[in-house]
Structures are given as structure tokens and as C-alpha cells.
Design a protein around this motif. Sequence first.
Motif, mmCIF file in Angstrom:
data_model
loop_
_atom_site.group_PDB
_atom_site.id
_atom_site.type_symbol
_atom_site.label_atom_id
_atom_site.label_comp_id
_atom_site.label_asym_id
_atom_site.label_seq_id
_atom_site.Cartn_x
_atom_site.Cartn_y
_atom_site.Cartn_z
ATOM 1 N N LEU A 1 0.779 -1.067 -0.080
ATOM 2 C CA LEU A 1 0.045 -0.042 -0.071
ATOM 3 C C LEU A 1 0.944 1.389 -0.114
ATOM 4 C CD1 LEU A 1 -2.475 1.458 0.149
ATOM 5 C CD2 LEU A 1 -2.451 1.042 2.920
ATOM 6 N N HIS A 2 1.915 1.128 0.872
ATOM 7 C CA HIS A 2 2.804 2.436 0.825
ATOM 8 C C HIS A 2 3.545 2.577 -0.376
ATOM 9 C CE1 HIS A 2 3.237 2.161 5.617
ATOM 10 N NE2 HIS A 2 2.301 2.896 5.103
ATOM 11 N N ARG A 3 3.913 1.554 -1.023
ATOM 12 C CA ARG A 3 4.807 1.529 -2.514
ATOM 13 C C ARG A 3 3.570 2.245 -3.559
ATOM 14 N NH1 ARG A 3 7.198 -3.196 -0.704
ATOM 15 N NH2 ARG A 3 5.749 -4.392 -1.633
ATOM 16 N N MET A 4 2.245 1.631 -3.612
ATOM 17 C CA MET A 4 1.309 2.253 -4.557
ATOM 18 C C MET A 4 1.093 3.581 -4.265
ATOM 19 S SD MET A 4 -1.420 -1.004 -4.967
ATOM 20 C CE MET A 4 -1.282 -1.491 -3.135
ATOM 21 N N THR A 5 1.111 4.066 -2.943
ATOM 22 C CA THR A 5 0.707 5.290 -2.557
ATOM 23 C C THR A 5 1.678 6.327 -3.283
ATOM 24 O OG1 THR A 5 -0.447 4.894 -0.613
ATOM 25 C CG2 THR A 5 0.438 7.287 -0.714
ATOM 26 N N ALA A 6 3.271 5.869 -2.776
ATOM 27 C CA ALA A 6 4.358 6.687 -3.671
ATOM 28 C C ALA A 6 4.277 6.892 -4.970
ATOM 29 C CB ALA A 6 5.502 5.928 -3.180
ATOM 30 N N ILE A 7 3.737 5.748 -5.728
ATOM 31 C CA ILE A 7 3.616 5.820 -7.230
ATOM 32 C C ILE A 7 2.340 6.578 -7.591
ATOM 33 C CG2 ILE A 7 2.957 4.377 -9.256
ATOM 34 C CD1 ILE A 7 4.172 2.102 -7.733
ATOM 35 N N LEU A 8 1.226 6.524 -7.032
ATOM 36 C CA LEU A 8 0.014 7.526 -7.286
ATOM 37 C C LEU A 8 0.356 8.702 -7.172
ATOM 38 C CD1 LEU A 8 -2.567 4.752 -5.931
ATOM 39 C CD2 LEU A 8 -2.215 5.258 -8.376
ATOM 40 N N LEU A 9 0.963 9.009 -6.091
ATOM 41 C CA LEU A 9 1.202 10.502 -5.994
ATOM 42 C C LEU A 9 2.097 11.170 -6.910
ATOM 43 C CD1 LEU A 9 1.746 10.881 -2.003
ATOM 44 C CD2 LEU A 9 -0.418 11.278 -3.141
ATOM 45 N N ALA A 10 2.986 10.174 -7.366
ATOM 46 C CA ALA A 10 4.100 10.794 -8.207
ATOM 47 C C ALA A 10 3.477 11.011 -9.629
ATOM 48 C CB ALA A 10 5.330 9.627 -8.280
ATOM 49 N N GLY B 1 4.939 7.698 11.713
ATOM 50 C CA GLY B 1 5.807 7.894 10.774
ATOM 51 C C GLY B 1 6.066 6.704 9.481
ATOM 52 N N LEU B 2 5.159 5.531 9.433
ATOM 53 C CA LEU B 2 5.551 4.630 8.582
ATOM 54 C C LEU B 2 5.356 5.257 7.250
ATOM 55 C CD1 LEU B 2 3.518 1.741 10.495
ATOM 56 C CD2 LEU B 2 5.960 2.075 10.460
ATOM 57 N N GLU B 3 4.035 5.733 6.804
ATOM 58 C CA GLU B 3 4.141 6.093 5.324
ATOM 59 C C GLU B 3 5.059 7.304 5.120
ATOM 60 O OE1 GLU B 3 1.779 6.406 7.818
ATOM 61 O OE2 GLU B 3 0.094 7.991 7.391
ATOM 62 N N LEU B 4 5.212 8.372 6.114
ATOM 63 C CA LEU B 4 6.317 9.158 5.757
ATOM 64 C C LEU B 4 7.579 8.602 5.302
ATOM 65 C CD1 LEU B 4 5.588 11.773 8.470
ATOM 66 C CD2 LEU B 4 5.734 12.347 6.408
ATOM 67 N N SER B 5 8.093 7.686 6.122
ATOM 68 C CA SER B 5 9.520 7.049 5.844
ATOM 69 C C SER B 5 9.251 6.345 4.444
ATOM 70 C CB SER B 5 9.663 5.845 6.973
ATOM 71 O OG SER B 5 9.860 6.547 8.145
ATOM 72 N N ALA B 6 8.357 5.738 4.201
ATOM 73 C CA ALA B 6 8.297 5.012 2.821
ATOM 74 C C ALA B 6 8.154 5.958 1.617
ATOM 75 C CB ALA B 6 6.863 4.058 2.715
ATOM 76 N N LEU B 7 7.336 7.111 1.932
ATOM 77 C CA LEU B 7 7.322 8.006 0.813
ATOM 78 C C LEU B 7 8.666 8.774 0.571
ATOM 79 C CD1 LEU B 7 3.849 9.640 1.380
ATOM 80 C CD2 LEU B 7 4.399 8.141 -0.400
ATOM 81 N N ALA B 8 9.360 8.956 1.904
ATOM 82 C CA ALA B 8 10.664 9.751 1.719
ATOM 83 C C ALA B 8 11.713 9.124 1.263
ATOM 84 C CB ALA B 8 11.275 10.236 3.110
ATOM 85 N N ASP B 9 11.717 7.634 1.145
ATOM 86 C CA ASP B 9 12.728 6.831 0.673
ATOM 87 C C ASP B 9 12.378 6.568 -0.680
ATOM 88 O OD1 ASP B 9 13.936 6.248 2.896
ATOM 89 O OD2 ASP B 9 13.151 4.249 3.503
ATOM 90 N N ALA B 10 11.312 6.489 -1.204
ATOM 91 C CA ALA B 10 10.820 6.476 -2.593
ATOM 92 C C ALA B 10 10.995 7.782 -3.438
ATOM 93 C CB ALA B 10 9.444 6.141 -2.632
ATOM 94 N N HIS B 11 10.982 8.945 -2.793
ATOM 95 C CA HIS B 11 11.111 10.081 -3.491
ATOM 96 C C HIS B 11 12.213 11.230 -2.523
ATOM 97 C CE1 HIS B 11 8.184 9.012 -6.660
ATOM 98 N NE2 HIS B 11 7.320 8.707 -5.478
ATOM 99 N N PRO B 12 13.317 10.995 -2.636
ATOM 100 C CA PRO B 12 14.383 11.759 -1.884
ATOM 101 C C PRO B 12 14.316 13.176 -2.003
ATOM 102 C CG PRO B 12 15.549 9.759 -3.036
ATOM 103 C CD PRO B 12 13.976 9.989 -3.616
ATOM 104 N N SER B 13 13.513 13.795 -3.171
ATOM 105 C CA SER B 13 13.516 15.262 -3.542
ATOM 106 C C SER B 13 12.293 15.552 -2.809
ATOM 107 C CB SER B 13 13.825 15.538 -4.885
ATOM 108 O OG SER B 13 12.650 14.885 -5.752
ATOM 109 N N TRP B 14 11.616 15.128 -2.378
ATOM 110 C CA TRP B 14 9.710 15.453 -1.674
ATOM 111 C C TRP B 14 10.464 16.076 -0.205
ATOM 112 C CZ3 TRP B 14 5.587 11.814 -3.286
ATOM 113 C CH2 TRP B 14 5.277 11.611 -4.612
ATOM 114 N N THR B 15 9.510 16.924 0.045
ATOM 115 C CA THR B 15 9.351 17.357 1.471
ATOM 116 C C THR B 15 7.855 17.108 1.717
ATOM 117 O OG1 THR B 15 9.155 19.786 0.792
ATOM 118 C CG2 THR B 15 11.292 19.006 1.263
ATOM 119 N N PHE B 16 7.668 17.284 3.250
ATOM 120 C CA PHE B 16 6.544 16.865 3.680
ATOM 121 C C PHE B 16 6.117 17.742 5.072
ATOM 122 C CE2 PHE B 16 8.851 13.217 2.100
ATOM 123 C CZ PHE B 16 8.003 12.698 1.133
#
Length: 241
Positions: A39-48, A65-80
Motif C-alpha cells: 500500500l505504501h509503495r502504491m501510494t508513492a507511485i500514485l502521488l508521483a 511515521g510509517l508512510e512518511l518514511s516509505a514516501l521519503a525513501d521512494a522520493h528523496p527530493s520531496w518534502t513533507f
Amino acid sequence: MTADITDGARQFIRAFSDPEFVARYTDGPRRFVPGLDGLHRMTAILLAERAPKHAKVLVLGAGGGLELSALADAHPSWTFVGVDPSPQMLQLAERTLGARMSRVDLIEGTIDDAPAGPFDAATCLLTLHFLPAPERLRTVRAVHDRLRPGASFVVAHGCLPREPSERALWLDRYAAYAVASGVAAEQAISMRATIEASTNMLSPDEDGAVLRDGGFRDSRPFFSALTWHGWVGHAGSENLA
């Protein structure tokens, strides 16, 4: 946090402020939510799909911080910007994020305490089912009004059908999955009873309608795992406040 906190937020804070619960939280969701990492990986893809390279993302219900960590790892240039009403859960999020905190601003509060944006994307995972329908709709509209036009919004949370026998079957499956994942049977039964007694759980169709009424006219389901369902929608140009 805003002084005029809602009843739904009060219930949320009480549930997620117990020190023993917070200490066990990091492993807890994976035992109750099938496919959480996916779910976290899909979320990162859909947002991107619509977010720029240096996107600013709103994460509502960010405690732990679970989804924040997953999103931050998937997209190192994003801020949250992560928002959560529980200070204990925000402290856990800070510990979970570690060095990734350099790209995250954590805010104690509800959607009313989130900056006006505009944000390039937003997510709300495993959270909206705590809110009664009117407050849920108000929250979705407030997220919509903080997004730039076209920005993606991903939500996923618990749902239950209205028909009694079908509802009981879904709840039995929820408890069975938890036990199969290592949760003690007594705890799984207790959690099942708590969910069954909740007046906040909507059906998947009702939840989809909340998103559409909140401004995400094109919202579509993308995730279904026993009692858990997820949708993605995109902000329109109208302000719904």
C-alpha cells in the motif's frame, strides 16, 4: 493544536496516546492491514503521477511515521508536512524517520492546523475511519482546498458493508488475518468487537461518495484487502470552503 478540537479528534488522541500502545505501534499495523508495505509503495507511485520532482506533500494522520518514511525513501527530493493530533505518535514518527526528518515538518493538530498550501499531493492512510461521516467530509474538503488543481490525494482505511451477515463475515476475516499474523486471539477478538461497535465505519460505496462530495470527482478505488480499501482522486479547480 487548535483549541476548538472536534469530538472525533479527541477520541483519536485518547486511542493513540497510551504509552504501551505507542511502543507497540511500529509492528502493529502490518499485523492488521494486509499488504501494508505494498500500500505504501502504491501510494508513492500514485502521488508521483502528477507531482513535480520537488513536491511538497501533506500527510494527514502522520503519527508513527510509517508512510512518511516509505514516501521519503521512494522520493528523496520531496518534502513533507505531517499532521497528527497525538504528540506521542508524532514523537514516534520523529524517531522512525531519523535522518529523514530534515525533509519533514511535523505539526500537532488536525487538518485545521495544516498550512494552507498549496500542496502538490496529499495522503491520509489508516485514519479517516476514526471520524464520523460529517467530520470526514469536512476533513476531505479541507484537504482538497489545500491542494493545487490536479494534485493527487490517496486515502485508505477500514470499511464495512451495511448488511449484517456480510458485515459479520468481513469482521471475522479481519480477526482471522490478525491471528494469522501473530496477534493473540484475545486481542484480535477485542479489536473485532471495538470495530463492530463503532458508528464511524462506512461502506466502501459510502466512502467513495465522501471523496466525490469533497471535491475529488474522479476518485477511483485502487486497493482492497479484506476490510481495508483505498482510493485515489485529483483536486478540481473549485474551492469548497
